[in-house]
Structures are given as structure tokens and as C-alpha cells.
Design a protein around this motif. Structure first.
Motif, short mmCIF file in Angstrom:
data_model
loop_
_atom_site.label_atom_id
_atom_site.label_comp_id
_atom_site.label_asym_id
_atom_site.label_seq_id
_atom_site.Cartn_x
_atom_site.Cartn_y
_atom_site.Cartn_z
N THR B 123 95.80 -109.61 -40.95
CA THR B 123 97.13 -109.15 -40.59
C THR B 123 97.39 -107.82 -41.28
N VAL B 124 98.48 -107.17 -40.88
CA VAL B 124 98.88 -105.92 -41.52
C VAL B 124 98.97 -106.10 -43.03
N ALA B 125 99.64 -107.18 -43.45
CA ALA B 125 99.80 -107.43 -44.89
C ALA B 125 98.45 -107.64 -45.56
N GLN B 126 97.57 -108.39 -44.92
CA GLN B 126 96.26 -108.65 -45.52
C GLN B 126 95.44 -107.36 -45.60
N ASN B 127 95.56 -106.52 -44.59
CA ASN B 127 94.87 -105.23 -44.62
C ASN B 127 95.30 -104.41 -45.83
N ILE B 128 96.61 -104.34 -46.04
CA ILE B 128 97.12 -103.53 -47.14
C ILE B 128 96.74 -104.14 -48.48
N ALA B 129 96.61 -105.47 -48.50
CA ALA B 129 96.41 -106.17 -49.77
C ALA B 129 94.97 -106.14 -50.26
N VAL B 130 94.05 -105.59 -49.46
CA VAL B 130 92.64 -105.72 -49.82
C VAL B 130 92.34 -105.15 -51.22
N VAL B 131 92.72 -103.90 -51.45
CA VAL B 131 92.36 -103.30 -52.74
C VAL B 131 93.11 -103.97 -53.91
N PRO B 132 94.43 -104.20 -53.80
CA PRO B 132 95.08 -104.93 -54.89
C PRO B 132 94.39 -106.26 -55.19
N LYS B 133 93.91 -106.96 -54.17
CA LYS B 133 93.19 -108.22 -54.40
C LYS B 133 91.90 -107.96 -55.15
N LEU B 134 91.17 -106.92 -54.73
CA LEU B 134 89.93 -106.59 -55.42
C LEU B 134 90.20 -106.28 -56.89
N LEU B 135 91.39 -105.72 -57.14
CA LEU B 135 91.73 -105.35 -58.51
C LEU B 135 92.33 -106.53 -59.27
N GLY B 136 92.44 -107.67 -58.60
CA GLY B 136 92.88 -108.89 -59.28
C GLY B 136 94.37 -108.98 -59.55
N TRP B 137 95.18 -108.30 -58.73
CA TRP B 137 96.62 -108.44 -58.92
C TRP B 137 97.05 -109.86 -58.57
N ASP B 138 98.19 -110.32 -59.14
CA ASP B 138 98.65 -111.65 -58.76
C ASP B 138 99.43 -111.58 -57.44
N LYS B 139 99.60 -112.75 -56.84
CA LYS B 139 100.11 -112.82 -55.47
C LYS B 139 101.49 -112.17 -55.33
N LYS B 140 102.34 -112.46 -56.29
CA LYS B 140 103.72 -111.94 -56.24
C LYS B 140 103.71 -110.40 -56.23
N ARG B 141 102.89 -109.85 -57.13
CA ARG B 141 102.83 -108.40 -57.23
C ARG B 141 102.29 -107.80 -55.94
N ILE B 142 101.27 -108.46 -55.36
CA ILE B 142 100.70 -107.96 -54.10
C ILE B 142 101.74 -108.00 -52.99
N ASP B 143 102.44 -109.15 -52.87
CA ASP B 143 103.46 -109.28 -51.81
C ASP B 143 104.52 -108.20 -51.93
N ARG B 145 104.27 -105.34 -53.38
CA ARG B 145 103.68 -104.03 -53.11
C ARG B 145 103.52 -103.80 -51.61
N VAL B 146 103.09 -104.84 -50.89
CA VAL B 146 102.92 -104.72 -49.43
C VAL B 146 104.25 -104.35 -48.79
N ASP B 147 105.32 -105.05 -49.18
CA ASP B 147 106.63 -104.76 -48.60
C ASP B 147 107.07 -103.34 -48.93
N GLU B 148 106.84 -102.95 -50.18
CA GLU B 148 107.23 -101.61 -50.61
C GLU B 148 106.50 -100.54 -49.78
N LEU B 149 105.19 -100.79 -49.56
CA LEU B 149 104.39 -99.80 -48.83
C LEU B 149 104.79 -99.72 -47.36
N LEU B 150 105.03 -100.89 -46.74
CA LEU B 150 105.45 -100.89 -45.33
C LEU B 150 106.72 -100.06 -45.19
N ASP B 151 107.62 -100.29 -46.13
CA ASP B 151 108.87 -99.56 -46.14
C ASP B 151 108.60 -98.06 -46.28
N MET B 152 107.69 -97.76 -47.19
CA MET B 152 107.37 -96.36 -47.49
C MET B 152 106.82 -95.62 -46.28
#
Ligand SMILES: Nc1ncnc2c1ncn2[C@@H]1O[C@H](COP(=O)(O)OP(=O)(O)O)[C@@H](O)[C@H]1O
Ligand SMILES: [Mg+2]
Lengths: 219, 417
Positions: B123-143, B145-152
């Protein structure tokens, strides 16, 4: 209708033995398909980047299919003896072609821009292969497995000649005893059993396809 | 009219500390240096990139522009080591890229390409979340960040978060591609013809948005294109590349337009260089006139008539209660008018002090004369006139012909006020 009444009685009568054969047949074909998948996908991964490698792998896998199963079995029995080993080997070899071919088709069909982006944002080669390329090639690989299973259903009957397990032993013993009591029923039960099994497994493949294909790439 | 965002070339920057972090906590750009970088593909006699040395300043947009096959992509991909240089050194923020693990290096460099290259099964969110996941961010932070970026990037979170790429238009896919590139807040962004495959209107919007983003983020952006107009619009600096990535000219868009280094560059700049310069100039850079009669929307038509006849002016510009221009009213409209809110004709086009002179020119041609200009809050700031634009073009042309323009800010600063 008499023969079918007889067949029905025969099946009910021998259900214990038949159900075991059905189970053994299924298990043999499924195991062979899985083994062929592991090997076939491995070969596909090894060669898909090189057009020459892909051509050679596909040609070799096709060549196997041109050998009559009986002949192949005959070649293997002296080496592997009778029983499960030669039958399994034949089945796996025959199952390779559709899987190797579909793996190559699936992997080389992945949009290069997607792979480039995956590498570019920092996914490792292994992650790109497993999470992106194989995931996207999965519907094609699964289709190859489905074809392989269908083919192996029939071939498993033939290779039971080598005293392998499954419904083939019913068919063969029915045929060798032709003329004696219940011989036709035995052969018929074995044959129809294979057909019904093939249909059931095909249905299962449709379900697997439905539930394992990600929504974003489902038709 | 259009609300063109401030060009990043104005030199205004957020305060940042030594680590390259802006005051709002985002990572700002790092300098990239290429030293004697050469790439020779196996089996080819001539190098694809031959001995390139250049510095890409921190926090700027640098455009690599040149004809197809000149080595732009190869040059860019050596920065994140998708292609390994045959020889030479590339440093990012002083650090030699060869000293880092390539996968790890790439996670700190945003990467956006022409077909977006979104993962179709994510999904769009999963696409954006790839690198944060690789960097080991926690789920809340990733979520978050995804919302912030979509907005951006201007995509509605509720609508787009759970869509799949194939459910998006080309422009929307590019926005997601940019969001994915920015996900882990990298100091450096590499963009290879990211807007090359979308229609011209969408491309214009995406370019405006990139400039707006950059005015907040101050990343170091290396942007590849073969479209010189795009280079002029987006670049703080443009590197015009020739065969094997030879740098023909590396300067600000103003300087390249005013004084192309040689005939090849001049040919690439193309016809109408002075017109193109209008896209580099903002309305705030030229003189506005204050001669239009302005009246409050609450004034009585009779009072306005009186005013107009005193000033010998046929027209008055009606301003609303917040001093935003809203209508033109002609003296002959007034006798029959009951209120200024309905008299005359509404404004079709207004330009802001942020608009380019090109936009202003278009508005003037549409309006058939002077156009009101609005300031930062939309309040009336004056009118811009065709003669002003013509004078500006003339000045630019003289500079161009005289070849006396200086480097960096030559053409524009002279014209300011
Ligand atoms: N993987 C490759 N192998 C061999 N040659 C390549 C490869 N990629 C690009 N080239 C060659 O290098 C030159 C530069 O290509 P590229 O960097 O893609 O140019 P541009 O992005 O400016 O169009 C071209 O002549 C191209 O044919
Ligand atoms: Mg290119």
C-alpha cells in the motif's frame, strides 16, 4: 447402470484400502510438487538475469519431459531400486519444467524500475529478491506449481509401476488381473480417483491463489 | 493567479546547527563532492563518465542537465553507489562513500526515479514505511511519519494511505515516490527525471511542490533532467553536461541564461533565453506603481464618482474590508450602481509579489493591461504594468548581448527595485 453400481459397491467395500491409496497418492504428488518448487525456483533465481542461462535451463527442463516416463523410470530403477525413490525422482524431474519456466517468466516480468527503487532506497539484495521480486513473481510461480501438480497426478499413476505408492497400484493390479473378478472395478476406481483428486487439488490451488496474492497485484 | 512559492535561490535559510539540523529538527543537506570520478562500463571503450570533479553545495538543488546518453544517470547513481565508480572519490558531508556499507549508505540518501518505482504489492503507507522499517523505527513512529509525509506531499491521509499504487494517477505515484524518498529524513535526495513521465500541467504542479518542500527542508538535491526549462525553474545551480558528463558550465540559472559558456550550452539553452529569464524574476523584484485609484467596498458609488473625476482617472480598483483587490469599476458603471460590491467587473487575475514575471505577463495579456499585485496576506500592493516587463526584458537583453553579466546573481539583483 450395473457396472457403476458394482463400482460403487467396490469402492464402499474397499474404502479402507482405497482411502489409504488416495492419501498416499496425494501426499506423493504434493511432496514432489513442493520439492520441484524448491529446486525449480532455485534454478529460476540462478538463471533469470541471463537470457542465455534462462534458455538453457528451460531447454533442459523441457528435454526431461520428452523422455517417456516409463523409460525414465526404467533408467532409474537399476540405480535407485524399486519403491519411493525412483518414483519421487521421476515426479520431481517432470514437475520442474512448468515451475522453472514460470519462475523465470515471473521474475523477469518484474518492472526494472521497481527493483531499481528497492535497491536505491537501501534494501539488501536478499530483501529485494524475497520481499519484492519473488513476491511479485509469486502468482506466476503458483500457476507453474498448479500445472506441475496436474501433470504429476497422472504421471504418479505410471510410476507406481516401480512399486511406488498411490492409486497407480490399483490401476496396475486391476490391469494385470484383467478378466478376473473386480479387475475392471479396481482399475476404474484408481483412474476415477485420480481424476477426482486432480479436480479437488485444482480447487485448492484456486483458493491458495486467492489468499496469497496481494491485493495490489490481484486482477 | 498562481501561488508560486519562493525560489530556493533567494538565499534565505533556516538557522541550523553544525550537524545540519534545522531549527525544527529535520535534517538539512550535506555537501557532496565528486573528485576525478570516472566510470567505464565493462566492454565499452570510452568512459560513460570521464574525470568529473564538482561540489554540490549543502542544502541546494543542483540540476544535472544534458542530452540523452551523456552520463547524467550514471553520475547520479555513483553517488549512492548503485553504480561503483571505476576511479575517483565521492564524499557526502566529508565522508568517503566507499567507507560505508552500500545498503546503509543508501538508507541515508533519498532516491526518486522516473516511473516512481512504487512496490505494486504494498500500500501507499507500506511503500513509504520501507526505509523507516529497515532502520528499525517502532510502529507508532512509522505511522506518524507516514501521515506527516503524505500531508507534506499534498495527499490526503484518509484517502490515500491504504491505496495500492495502481489505484493512483501518475502524478500521485510521483508524490508517493517523493514521500518514500524523504521517509527517513535523509540529508541528500537523488532524483532521476522524476517528473519526466507525467503530463505538463501535473509536472508544473510537482515542480512547484518540490520548491515549496525544499524551502522548508533544505535538503541537498541532485536532480537529473534533460529539460532545460525544468532545470532553470528548479535549480539553485545547473551543471550543463556534455559527452561523458564533461561539465560544460556549472553556474546559477541566471548566469547560464545570460552568458552561456560556449555554443553547445547556448544551443542547449535554446531560443528565448531572455523570456526564460522572466521565470527567474519575481514580481517583488520589479517596480510596482501606485497610480491606480483604490476605493473601499463600503464607499458609496457617488463618492467614488467624485474621486475619479478629481483624479481624471476612468477606473477605480475596489478593495474589500481586508484590503484585498476584488473588482474594477469604471466611471460609467457608477451612475446606475447601488453598491460597489456589484458594480463593474470582478478581477479575473491577480498576481502576488511571489509570482514570476512570466506569470505576471500572462495575467496582463489576459486582463489586457495592468494587473493588481497582492502582498503576503493578499492585501493590495500596487499594480504591475506591461511597460515594466518590457523594460526588464530590454535590460536583460542588453546584459546578454554585452556579455557583461557577472556570475552568481548578476541579472536579477540589478533589476531589484
Ligand atoms: N549498465 C550499463 N552498461 C553499459 N553501458 C551503459 C550502462 N548504463 C549506461 N551505459 C552507457 O553509458 C552512457 C551514459 O548513460 P546514462 O548515464 O544512462 O546517460 P543519461 O542518463 O544522461 O541519458 C550511455 O552511452 C549508455 O549507453
Ligand atoms: Mg538517464
Amino acid at each position: 447402470m450395473a457396472p457403476f453400481v458394482n463400482l460403487w459397491e467396490y469402492v464402499v467395500d474397499r474404502w479402507d484400502k482405497l482411502s489409504l491409496q488416495v492419501w498416499l497418492h496425494t501426499s506423493e504428488v504434493v511432496q514432489a510438487t513442493l520439492l520441484a518448487t524448491v529446486i525449480g525456483v532455485g534454478i529460476g533465481i540462478a538463471v533469470y538475469r541471463s537470457p542465455a542461462g534462462s534458455a538453457v535451463a528451460t531447454a533442459l527442463a523441457s528435454a526431461v519431459l520428452t523422455i517417456p516416463s516409463f523409460a525414465l523410470l526404467g533408467l532409474l530403477i537399476p540405480v535407485l531400486g524399486l519403491g519411493v525413490a525412483p518414483s519421487m525422482t521421476v515426479l520431481v524431474l517432470y514437475g520442474l519444467l512448468p515451475i522453472v519456466r514460470n519462475t523465470i517468466v515471473g521474475l523477469s516480468g518484474v518492472n526494472p524500475a521497481v527493483v531499481d527503487a528497492a535497491r536505491g532506497i537501501g534494501m539488501s539484495r536478499f530483501s529485494v529478491l524475497t520481499k519484492i521480486e519473488l513476491a511479485l513473481a509469486w502468482p506466476a510461480i503458483l500457476a507453474g506449481m498448479r500445472v506441475a501438480t496436474q501433470m504429476l497426478m497422472g504421471i504418479a499413476v505410471v510410476v507406481a509401476y516401480a512399486k511406488g505408492p498411490g492409486l497407480g497400484s490399483e490401476v496396475f493390479s486391476g490391469l494385470t488381473r484383467a478378466g478376473s473378478a473386480n479387475a475392471t472395478n479396481q482399475a476404474l476406481a484408481g483412474t476415477l480417483g485420480v481424476v477426482v483428486l486432480a479436480l479437488v487439488l485444482d480447487g485448492i490451488y484456486l483458493l491458495i491463489n486467492r489468499y496469497t496474492t496481494p491485493r495490489g497485484i490481484r486482477d | 493567479m498562481t501561488d508560486v512559492t519562493a525560489s530556493a535561490s533567494t538565499g534565505e535559510e533556516l538557522p541550523r546547527d553544525a550537524a545540519g539540523t534545522a531549527s525544527d529538527g529535520t535534517t538539512t543537506g550535506a555537501e557532496i563532492t565528486l573528485t576525478n570520478v570516472t566510470k567505464r562500463y565493462p566492454g565499452s571503450k570510452t568512459p560513460a563518465v570521464d574525470d568529473v570533479t564538482m561540489t554540490i553545495p549543502a542544502g541546494k538543488i543542483v540540476i544535472l542537465v544534458g542530452p540523452s546518453g551523456c552520463g547524467k544517470t550514471t553520475t547520479m547513481r555513483m553517488i549512492n553507489r548503485l553504480i561503483e565508480p571505476t576511479s575517483g572519490t565521492i564524499r557526502i558531508g566529508g565522508e568517503d562513500t566507499q567507507s560505508l556499507n552500500p545498503d546503509r549508505l543508501r538508507r541515508k540518501i533519498g532516491y526518486a526515479i522516473q516511473q516512481a518505482g512504487l512496490f505494486p504489492h504494498f500500500t501507499v503507507a507500506q511503500n513509504i514505511a520501507v526505509v523507516p522499517k529497515l532502520l528499525g523505527w517502532d510502529k507508532k513512529r512509522i505511522d506518524d511519519r507516514v501521515d506527516e509525509l503524505l500531508d507534506m506531499v499534498g495527499l490526503d491521509v484518509g484517502t490515500f494511505r491504504d491505496r495500492y499504487p495502481r489505484q493512483l494517477s501518475g502524478g500521485q505515484q510521483q508524490r508517493v515516490g517523493v514521500a518514500r524518498a524523504l521517509a527517513a529524513d535523509p540529508p541528500v535526495l537523488l532524483m532521476d527525471e522524476p517528473f519526466g513521465a507525467v503530463d505538463p500541467i501535473t509536472r508544473g504542479n510537482l515542480q512547484d511542490e518540490l520548491l515549496r518542500l525544499q524551502s522548508e527542508l533544505h535538503k541537498t538535491i541532485v536532480f537529473v533532467t534533460h529539460d532545460f526549462d525544468e532545470a532553470v525553474k528548479l535549480g539553485d545551480k545547473i551543471a550543463v553536461l556534455g559527452e561523458a558528463s564533461k561539465i560544460l558550465q556549472y553556474d546559477t540559472p541566471e548566469a547560464i541564461l545570460a552568458t552561456p559558456a560556449d555554443d553547445t550550452v547556448a544551443g542547449f539553452v535554446g531560443a528565448g533565453a531572455s523570456l526564460k529569464q522572466l521565470t527567474l524574476l519575481r514580481v517583488r523584484d520589479v517596480e510596482l506603481r501606485q497610480e491606480a485609484v483604490t476605493v473601499d467596498i463600503d464607499e458609496s458609488p457617488a463618492a467614488v464618482r467624485e474621486k475619479l473625476s478629481r483624479s481624471h482617472n476612468p477606473y477605480a480598483l475596489v478593495l474589500d474590508r481586508r484590503r484585498r483587490p476584488c473588482r474594477w469599476v469604471h466611471a460609467r458603471d457608477l451612475p446606475r450602481a447601488t453598491s460597489l460590491a456589484t458594480a463593474g467587473k470582478p478581477l479575473r487575475d491577480v498576481v502576488s509579489t511571489q509570482s514570476t514575471l512570466q506569470d505576471a505577463l500572462e495575467a496582463m495579456l489576459a486582463e489586457g493591461g495592468a494587473v493588481p499585485v497582492t502582498g503576503p496576506q493578499g492585501q493590495y500592493a500596487g499594480t504591475i504594468h506591461l511597460e515594466t516587463v518590457i523594460e526588464t526584458i530590454q535590460t536583460l537583453r542588453e546584459e546578454h548581448n554585452g556579455g557583461d553579466s557577472t556570475g552568481a546573481d548578476g541579472g536579477t539583483q540589478q533589476e531589484a527595485r
